[in-house]
Design a protein around this motif. Structure first.
Motif, PDB file in Angstrom:
ATOM      1  N   UNK A  36      -2.796  14.458 -14.014  1.00 36.31           N
ATOM      2  CA  UNK A  36      -4.248  14.391 -14.154  1.00 36.31           C
ATOM      3  C   UNK A  36      -4.747  12.971 -14.377  1.00 36.31           C
ATOM      4  N   UNK A  37      -3.816  12.092 -14.749  1.00 36.41           N
ATOM      5  CA  UNK A  37      -4.182  10.688 -14.955  1.00 36.41           C
ATOM      6  C   UNK A  37      -4.403   9.992 -13.612  1.00 36.41           C
ATOM      7  N   UNK A  38      -3.704  10.499 -12.604  1.00 31.12           N
ATOM      8  CA  UNK A  38      -3.831   9.887 -11.284  1.00 31.12           C
ATOM      9  C   UNK A  38      -5.209  10.232 -10.722  1.00 31.12           C
ATOM     10  N   UNK A  39      -5.998   9.222 -10.397  1.00 30.12           N
ATOM     11  CA  UNK A  39      -7.334   9.491  -9.846  1.00 30.12           C
ATOM     12  C   UNK A  39      -7.210  10.299  -8.561  1.00 30.12           C
ATOM     13  N   UNK A  40      -7.864  11.465  -8.548  1.00 30.00           N
ATOM     14  CA  UNK A  40      -7.675  12.361  -7.407  1.00 30.00           C
ATOM     15  C   UNK A  40      -8.782  12.199  -6.370  1.00 30.00           C
ATOM     16  N   UNK A  41      -9.719  11.306  -6.619  1.00 27.32           N
ATOM     17  CA  UNK A  41     -10.778  11.119  -5.626  1.00 27.32           C
ATOM     18  C   UNK A  41     -12.103  10.834  -6.289  1.00 27.32           C
ATOM     19  N   UNK A  42     -13.153  10.800  -5.536  1.00 30.69           N
ATOM     20  CA  UNK A  42     -14.477  10.475  -6.081  1.00 30.69           C
ATOM     21  C   UNK A  42     -14.999  11.535  -7.052  1.00 30.69           C
ATOM     22  N   UNK A  43     -14.424  12.740  -7.000  1.00 27.84           N
ATOM     23  CA  UNK A  43     -14.899  13.820  -7.874  1.00 27.84           C
ATOM     24  C   UNK A  43     -14.446  13.633  -9.316  1.00 27.84           C
ATOM     25  N   UNK A  44     -13.364  12.922  -9.505  1.00 25.42           N
ATOM     26  CA  UNK A  44     -12.836  12.794 -10.866  1.00 25.42           C
ATOM     27  C   UNK A  44     -13.682  11.817 -11.671  1.00 25.42           C
ATOM     28  N   UNK A  45     -14.042  12.263 -12.851  1.00 26.87           N
ATOM     29  CA  UNK A  45     -14.843  11.424 -13.736  1.00 26.87           C
ATOM     30  C   UNK A  45     -14.066  11.184 -15.017  1.00 26.87           C
ATOM     31  N   UNK A  46     -14.602  10.321 -15.845  1.00 25.68           N
ATOM     32  CA  UNK A  46     -13.934  10.090 -17.123  1.00 25.68           C
ATOM     33  C   UNK A  46     -14.012  11.337 -17.998  1.00 25.68           C
ATOM     34  N   UNK A  47     -15.034  12.174 -17.748  1.00 21.01           N
ATOM     35  CA  UNK A  47     -15.185  13.421 -18.502  1.00 21.01           C
ATOM     36  C   UNK A  47     -14.033  14.369 -18.255  1.00 21.01           C
ATOM     37  N   UNK A  48     -13.630  14.525 -16.998  1.00 16.35           N
ATOM     38  CA  UNK A  48     -12.526  15.434 -16.690  1.00 16.35           C
ATOM     39  C   UNK A  48     -11.211  14.880 -17.221  1.00 16.35           C
ATOM     40  N   UNK A  49     -11.145  13.574 -17.254  1.00 17.91           N
ATOM     41  CA  UNK A  49      -9.973  12.906 -17.824  1.00 17.91           C
ATOM     42  C   UNK A  49      -9.840  13.252 -19.308  1.00 17.91           C
ATOM     43  N   UNK A  50     -10.962  13.201 -19.994  1.00 16.39           N
ATOM     44  CA  UNK A  50     -10.959  13.544 -21.416  1.00 16.39           C
ATOM     45  C   UNK A  50     -10.585  15.002 -21.625  1.00 16.39           C
ATOM     46  N   UNK A  51     -11.125  15.859 -20.760  1.00 18.89           N
ATOM     47  CA  UNK A  51     -10.808  17.282 -20.855  1.00 18.89           C
ATOM     48  C   UNK A  51      -9.312  17.513 -20.669  1.00 18.89           C
ATOM     49  N   UNK A  52      -8.746  16.825 -19.692  1.00 18.71           N
ATOM     50  CA  UNK A  52      -7.313  16.959 -19.419  1.00 18.71           C
ATOM     51  C   UNK A  52      -6.499  16.560 -20.649  1.00 18.71           C
ATOM     52  N   UNK A  53      -6.958  15.502 -21.292  1.00 15.87           N
ATOM     53  CA  UNK A  53      -6.269  15.009 -22.480  1.00 15.87           C
ATOM     54  C   UNK A  53      -6.356  16.037 -23.612  1.00 15.87           C
ATOM     55  N   UNK A  54      -7.576  16.550 -23.838  1.00 19.30           N
ATOM     56  CA  UNK A  54      -7.764  17.498 -24.939  1.00 19.30           C
ATOM     57  C   UNK A  54      -7.058  18.815 -24.680  1.00 19.30           C
ATOM     58  N   UNK A  55      -6.927  19.181 -23.407  1.00 23.01           N
ATOM     59  CA  UNK A  55      -6.276  20.455 -23.127  1.00 23.01           C
ATOM     60  C   UNK A  55      -4.754  20.334 -23.121  1.00 23.01           C
ATOM     61  N   UNK A  56      -4.249  19.127 -23.002  1.00 24.76           N
ATOM     62  CA  UNK A  56      -2.800  18.941 -22.927  1.00 24.76           C
ATOM     63  C   UNK A  56      -2.192  18.560 -24.266  1.00 24.76           C
ATOM     64  N   UNK A  57      -2.932  17.732 -25.012  1.00 24.66           N
ATOM     65  CA  UNK A  57      -2.365  17.189 -26.248  1.00 24.66           C
ATOM     66  C   UNK A  57      -1.959  18.267 -27.273  1.00 24.66           C
ATOM     67  N   UNK A  58      -2.782  19.318 -27.512  1.00 18.76           N
ATOM     68  CA  UNK A  58      -2.337  20.326 -28.486  1.00 18.76           C
ATOM     69  C   UNK A  58      -1.014  20.975 -28.102  1.00 18.76           C
ATOM     70  N   UNK A  59      -0.867  21.307 -26.828  1.00 15.88           N
ATOM     71  CA  UNK A  59       0.387  21.901 -26.368  1.00 15.88           C
ATOM     72  C   UNK A  59       1.549  20.940 -26.517  1.00 15.88           C
ATOM     73  N   UNK A  60       1.263  19.693 -26.215  1.00 13.21           N
ATOM     74  CA  UNK A  60       2.283  18.648 -26.319  1.00 13.21           C
ATOM     75  C   UNK A  60       2.726  18.494 -27.774  1.00 13.21           C
ATOM     76  N   UNK A  61       1.748  18.503 -28.687  1.00 13.03           N
ATOM     77  CA  UNK A  61       2.057  18.380 -30.111  1.00 13.03           C
ATOM     78  C   UNK A  61       2.860  19.585 -30.588  1.00 13.03           C
ATOM     79  N   UNK A  62       2.413  20.775 -30.160  1.00 17.07           N
ATOM     80  CA  UNK A  62       3.090  22.005 -30.588  1.00 17.07           C
ATOM     81  C   UNK A  62       4.536  22.038 -30.139  1.00 17.07           C
ATOM     82  N   UNK A  63       4.748  21.819 -28.848  1.00 16.14           N
ATOM     83  CA  UNK A  63       6.116  21.865 -28.334  1.00 16.14           C
ATOM     84  C   UNK A  63       6.919  20.662 -28.805  1.00 16.14           C
ATOM     85  N   UNK A  64       6.212  19.548 -29.034  1.00 19.50           N
ATOM     86  CA  UNK A  64       6.889  18.371 -29.570  1.00 19.50           C
ATOM     87  C   UNK A  64       7.434  18.651 -30.960  1.00 19.50           C
ATOM     88  N   UNK A  65       6.610  19.344 -31.778  1.00 17.23           N
ATOM     89  CA  UNK A  65       7.041  19.699 -33.129  1.00 17.23           C
ATOM     90  C   UNK A  65       8.227  20.655 -33.073  1.00 17.23           C
TER      91      UNK A  65
END
Ligand code: ZN
Length: 125
Positions: A36-65
């Motif tokens: 999701x970090x890779x810019x996928x085109x003109x449709x991707x905004x910084x907002x979707x980037x933030x969403x991707x981060x917020x939706x991934x980080x909790x899972x990453x933290x959980x499984x990381x723990x």
């Protein structure tokens, strides 16, 4: 093999199991975040980037723990082993030496001070 050795082996096996369950999920989350970090085109905004981060980080933290706990059980696990073995009557919490009939205040095998709760398990049920 003593009961103590078996218990230690069991703790290691649980550690391997936890690692096996969580490490692929950590990799999956890292991978999806990277994708999701890779810019996928003109449709991707910084907002979707933030969403991707917020939706991934909790899972990453959980499984990381989970992975961290599995790793701890695999390479050390001494706190867990001590905690559980302290419940077993008449056993040294560190090496599992049978302390029944031992009058000394420390373990004859590894010199760990014997706690009274380990020397005298409560008689009542
Ligand atoms: Zn000991």
């Amino acid at each position: 093999m003593s009961e103590f050795a078996w218990f230690k082996l069991l703790v290691r096996l649980v550690g391997i199991l936890l690692l096996g369950l969580s490490v692929p999920m950590v990799l999956w989350h890292v991978g999806s975040l990277a994708a999701q970090m890779i810019p996928s085109g003109p449709m991707s905004t910084s907002g979707s980037m933030e969403y991707a981060l917020y939706s991934t980080v909790p899972g990453l933290l959980g499984y990381g723990a989970q992975a961290a706990f599995g790793w701890y059980l695999l390479v050390r696990g001494d706190w867990v082993i001590r905690k559980v073995l302290a419940e077993i009557h008449g056993r040294c919490a560190v090496c599992g030496f049978d302390l029944t009939g031992v009058k000394a205040t420390s373990c004859p095998e590894c010199n760990t001070p014997v706690r009274k709760s380990e020397q005298k398990a409560p008689e009542h049920t």
